[in-house]
Design a protein around this motif. Structure first.
Motif, PDB file in Angstrom:
ATOM      1  N   ARG A   1       0.798  -1.222   0.000  1.00  0.00           N
ATOM      2  CA  ARG A   1       0.000   0.000   0.000  1.00  0.00           C
ATOM      3  C   ARG A   1       0.834   1.276   0.000  1.00  0.00           C
ATOM      4  N   ASN A   2       2.075   1.175   0.472  1.00  0.00           N
ATOM      5  CA  ASN A   2       2.875   2.387   0.596  1.00  0.00           C
ATOM      6  C   ASN A   2       4.096   2.443  -0.316  1.00  0.00           C
ATOM      7  N   LEU A   3       4.554   1.300  -0.793  1.00  0.00           N
ATOM      8  CA  LEU A   3       5.797   1.293  -1.557  1.00  0.00           C
ATOM      9  C   LEU A   3       5.664   0.632  -2.924  1.00  0.00           C
ATOM     10  N   GLY A   4       4.439   0.356  -3.336  1.00  0.00           N
ATOM     11  CA  GLY A   4       4.212  -0.055  -4.705  1.00  0.00           C
ATOM     12  C   GLY A   4       4.535  -1.493  -5.057  1.00  0.00           C
ATOM     13  N   TRP A   5       4.623  -2.376  -4.050  1.00  0.00           N
ATOM     14  CA  TRP A   5       4.824  -3.786  -4.359  1.00  0.00           C
ATOM     15  C   TRP A   5       3.550  -4.339  -5.002  1.00  0.00           C
TER      16      TRP A   5
ATOM     17  N   ALA B   1       2.982 -16.207  -1.499  1.00  0.00           N
ATOM     18  CA  ALA B   1       2.627 -15.122  -2.403  1.00  0.00           C
ATOM     19  C   ALA B   1       3.895 -14.485  -2.949  1.00  0.00           C
ATOM     20  N   ALA B   2       3.824 -14.022  -4.180  1.00  0.00           N
ATOM     21  CA  ALA B   2       4.965 -13.364  -4.824  1.00  0.00           C
ATOM     22  C   ALA B   2       4.606 -11.913  -5.119  1.00  0.00           C
ATOM     23  N   PHE B   3       5.596 -11.044  -4.983  1.00  0.00           N
ATOM     24  CA  PHE B   3       5.389  -9.616  -5.193  1.00  0.00           C
ATOM     25  C   PHE B   3       6.481  -9.064  -6.101  1.00  0.00           C
ATOM     26  N   ARG B   4       6.046  -8.243  -7.051  1.00  0.00           N
ATOM     27  CA  ARG B   4       6.976  -7.567  -7.957  1.00  0.00           C
ATOM     28  C   ARG B   4       7.332  -6.206  -7.394  1.00  0.00           C
ATOM     29  N   LEU B   5       8.621  -5.934  -7.270  1.00  0.00           N
ATOM     30  CA  LEU B   5       9.052  -4.622  -6.803  1.00  0.00           C
ATOM     31  C   LEU B   5       8.926  -3.589  -7.920  1.00  0.00           C
ATOM     32  N   PRO B   6       8.755  -2.331  -7.563  1.00  0.00           N
ATOM     33  CA  PRO B   6       8.663  -1.279  -8.591  1.00  0.00           C
ATOM     34  C   PRO B   6       9.939  -1.207  -9.433  1.00  0.00           C
ATOM     35  N   ASP B   7       9.838  -0.579 -10.578  1.00  0.00           N
ATOM     36  CA  ASP B   7      10.975  -0.470 -11.495  1.00  0.00           C
ATOM     37  C   ASP B   7      12.051   0.482 -10.982  1.00  0.00           C
ATOM     38  N   ARG B   8      11.692   1.300 -10.012  1.00  0.00           N
ATOM     39  CA  ARG B   8      12.677   2.209  -9.418  1.00  0.00           C
ATOM     40  C   ARG B   8      12.539   2.178  -7.911  1.00  0.00           C
TER      41      ARG B   8
END
Length: 229
Positions: free
Chosen positions: A182-186, A210-217
């Motif tokens: 919710r706060n860092l875009g995962w 569960a798997a999470f994609r980190l933001p591109d930056r």
């Protein structure tokens, strides 16, 4: 290559079928602690699809997930594969059974075991310049410790990389991850563990992993841009 993969798969198969050669003196400890074989297969397949070369893992125990990660790295055969495993209890609580299985599978040549708390190991890896393609987290399930693991893994895993979580059905793990969503875009990847293990929470099914994609930056939000979680 074929022989190396076959060796890892043989150890994985024997572990799933016969259990480890030693367990802690708790009833059904292996079945309770370890990641089920089907979920391990999904972890392996996801990492292969990502083309990973460096993976950080928090928690070793009986090595089910570590063997699956190792199989992915052997199958991909990158120039410099690296699997960093953090588990402060591998020697004292698990009599090194997980690490012995990694050696049996021939994975000790690409794996490194850090027998210390993740809150110490992860920042040291970050200071040392490690950059990972993915992380698998199955360490402490206390909220504050999960939160700290994810804080450092957010910086250790490259932008656009993956963080895979075990036991997201538990309130502490699920709540810690929700902050980063919710706060860092995962971004969750719902299809990653479709067909995997499911737990019932308040009568509703919740996936185990569960798997999470980190933001591109890697960017930091403004102080006032806080979303309750």
């Amino acid at each position: 290559m074929v022989g190396r993969i076959a060796r890892v798969r043989d150890v994985r198969r024997r572990l799933a079928t016969d259990g480890p050669p030693w367990t802690r003196p708790h009833e059904r400890d292996f079945e309770t602690v370890t990641l089920p074989e089907r979920d391990c297969d999904l972890v392996r397949d996801l990492l292969i699809a990502e083309g990973v070369a460096t993976v950080v893992e928090v928690g070793l125990a009986y090595a089910s997930s570590a063997l699956a990660i190792g199989e992915a790295l052997v199958a991909l055969d990158p120039p410099n594969p690296r699997h960093v495993i953090v588990d402060p209890f591998q020697e004292t609580a698990y009599a090194n059974v997980g690490w012995d299985l990694m050696r049996d599978a021939g994975l000790h040549s690409i794996a490194q075991l850090l027998v210390e708390p993740s809150s110490i190991a992860l920042p040291r890896l970050l200071t040392g310049g490690l950059v990972a393609d993915a992380a698998f987290v199955d360490g402490s399930h206390r909220f504050h410790e999960v939160f700290v693991d994810l804080y450092f893994l957010r910086k250790l895993v490259r932008p656009g990389g993956l963080v895979i979580m075990d036991d997201v059905w538990t309130p502490s793990v699920r709540t810690a991850v929700r902050y980063y969503e919710r706060n860092l875009g995962w971004t969750p990847i719902p299809e990653a563990f479709a067909g995997g293990s499911v737990w019932l929470v308040d009568g509703a099914p919740v996936i185990r992993c569960a798997a999470f994609r980190l933001p591109d930056r890697l960017t930091e939000p403004a102080f006032e841009a806080f979303h309750p979680f």
